[in-house]
Design an enzyme around this catalytic site. Structure first.
Site, PDB file in Angstrom:
ATOM      1  CG  ASP A 110      35.745  36.448  40.623  1.00 44.06           C
ATOM      2  OD1 ASP A 110      36.789  35.836  40.952  1.00 44.06           O
ATOM      3  OD2 ASP A 110      35.241  37.354  41.300  1.00 44.06           O
ATOM      4  CG  ASP A 124      40.293  34.755  42.642  1.00 50.06           C
ATOM      5  OD1 ASP A 124      39.329  34.641  41.859  1.00 50.06           O
ATOM      6  OD2 ASP A 124      40.564  35.806  43.230  1.00 50.06           O
TER       7      ASP A 124
END
Length: 417
Positions: free
Chosen positions: A95, A313
């Site tokens: 992440d 992201d």
């Protein structure tokens, strides 16, 4: 990433002299020629020298990547980390949208027990690791985390803790520990060694929302953000790895990819700079093209501001387009589709009925054009979402199905041509 090769390291001495002032250097053997030296001693000496060279040259830390972009299958990318002594293997989601590495710990409330990803879930027990220690509020690393909202402190037990809420409504809370992380290190793409370093990470004792579900359950989240508590920042501060990472997603049904702490040098890479001084990895998306024609979208739509901009992201399965960009995008695509193709409106989305998946070729090629001349070219199957025989242009465009770039953590985005 595996590489086996023989490496020969040579040291060169450069002699410089001023006219009229010759310089003489005396070279001496590390071991006298008349002494017998065991092979193991020679190898140990070379190993120490090799470690010094790794720290000052092209040195990267390698992590295996699994998972796929497909939201109907895995819908995420994850890797495996080894923590503690003896090492404990844990699967964590990659992440770039958060900073902290955290894993499930013993007595966790809400932590899933099984996973639909066909992996064995595990948990970390600080009490079972001989190298583990708790992080107090007085620790400088905790104070740094408090400044960036990655940590908090309670006056009751002086324990450094955290609470995170994610965009999908899920959340986790726990406390910080320090322990060894074990990893594979690569030197110039050929030599692999096993290394370890002390890092601070979170011990999750509570999970809520989607984190409690078993379908896509992993043991934690590996944050690759820019703040001081991220593993990439910690290893950089220790001189173990450069403060840069490379992340390449294969973008097909087989999944996987590359994740290394360090820089991967490949030919035919185009660079696009990241927007500086942003909490996330922001890019300068300048325009969108359909069949080579730039879609008429106001430049202000792409500009980076407090609540605008283009963010990379890896923890998000889909890419989101602002309405001001999405509507012209759909209109431009619809304008080049043959009128014989039947269109329907389903749940507010423009959909097209086709008979087979091969007919997807009637849809145009799309390009995302970034600063620096970097263009990400999308095939129809990269921006369309198929449901049975209905293909729709969604407001949620599957970004990571087409992301085939190497991203440098703090400097730029690299895109293969």
């Amino acid at each position: 990433m595996e590489a086996v090769a023989a490496a020969f390291l040579f040291a060169a001495v450069v002699l410089s002299a001023v006219v009229g002032s010759p310089v003489t250097l005396t070279l001496e053997r590390a071991f006298p020629s008349n002494d017998g030296v065991e092979l193991s001693e020679l190898r140990a000496r070379d190993s120490l020298r090799h470690r010094r060279m790794l720290q000052s040259t092209n040195y990267v830390v390698d992590f295996p990547v699994k998972g796929t972009f497909d939201p109907s299958q895995v819908g995420l990318y994850y890797t495996k980390v080894k923590l503690g002594t003896p090492p404990r293997e844990l699967y964590v989601q990659i992440d770039t949208g958060s900073d902290v590495l955290w894993v499930s710990c013993g007595s966790c409330n809400g932590c899933p027990q099984t996973s639909g990803l066909q992996i064995q879930l595990n948990y970390f027990d600080p009490g079972s690791s001989s190298t583990s220690s708790l992080i107090s509020c007085l620790d400088r690393r905790c104070r740094s985390g408090v400044q960036t909202s990655d940590a908090s402190c309670s006056g009751r037990n002086n324990q450094c803790t955290y609470t995170f809420q994610y965009g999908d409504g899920s959340g986790t809370s726990g406390y910080y520990v320090s322990d060894l992380m074990h990893f594979a290190s690569i030197f110039e793409g050929t030599l692999t060694t096993n290394s370890s370093a002390s890092v601070v990470f979170g011990c999750s004792i509570l999970q809520t929302g989607d984190l409690t579900k078993s379908e896509r359950a992993v043991d934690g989240i590996f944050g690759f953000g820019q703040q001081g508590m991220s593993v990439i920042s910690q290893l950089s501060s220790q001189g173990i790895a450069p403060r840069v990472f490379s992340h390449c997603l294969k973008g097909d049904n087989s999944g996987g990819g590359v994740l290394v702490l360090g820089e991967i040098v490949e030919p035919n890479i185009v660079y696009s700079p990241l927007v500086p001084s942003q909490p996330h990895y922001n890019l300068n998306l300048q325009s969108i093209s359909v069949n080579g024609q730039i879609v008429r979208i106001a430049p202000s739509v792409f500009a980076t501001s407090n609540n605008r901009g283009t963010i990379v992201d890896s923890g998000t399965t889909l890419a989101y387009l602002a309405e001001e960009a999405y509507n012209p995008f759909v209109i431009a695509i619809a304008a080049v589709i043959p009128q014989s193709v039947r269109s329907v409106l389903s749940r507010g989305n423009q959909c097209y009925l086709i008979t087979t998946s091969s007919n997807v070729d009637i849809f145009p090629q799309v390009s995302l054009n970034f600063a620096g001349g970097a263009s990400l070219v999308l095939r129809p199957q990269d921006y369309l979402m198929q449901q049975n025989f209905i293909v729709s242009i969604q407001a949620l465009v599957s970004f990571y199905s087409f992301f085939k770039g190497l991203m440098s953590g703090l400097h730029d985005l690299r895109i293969y041509r």
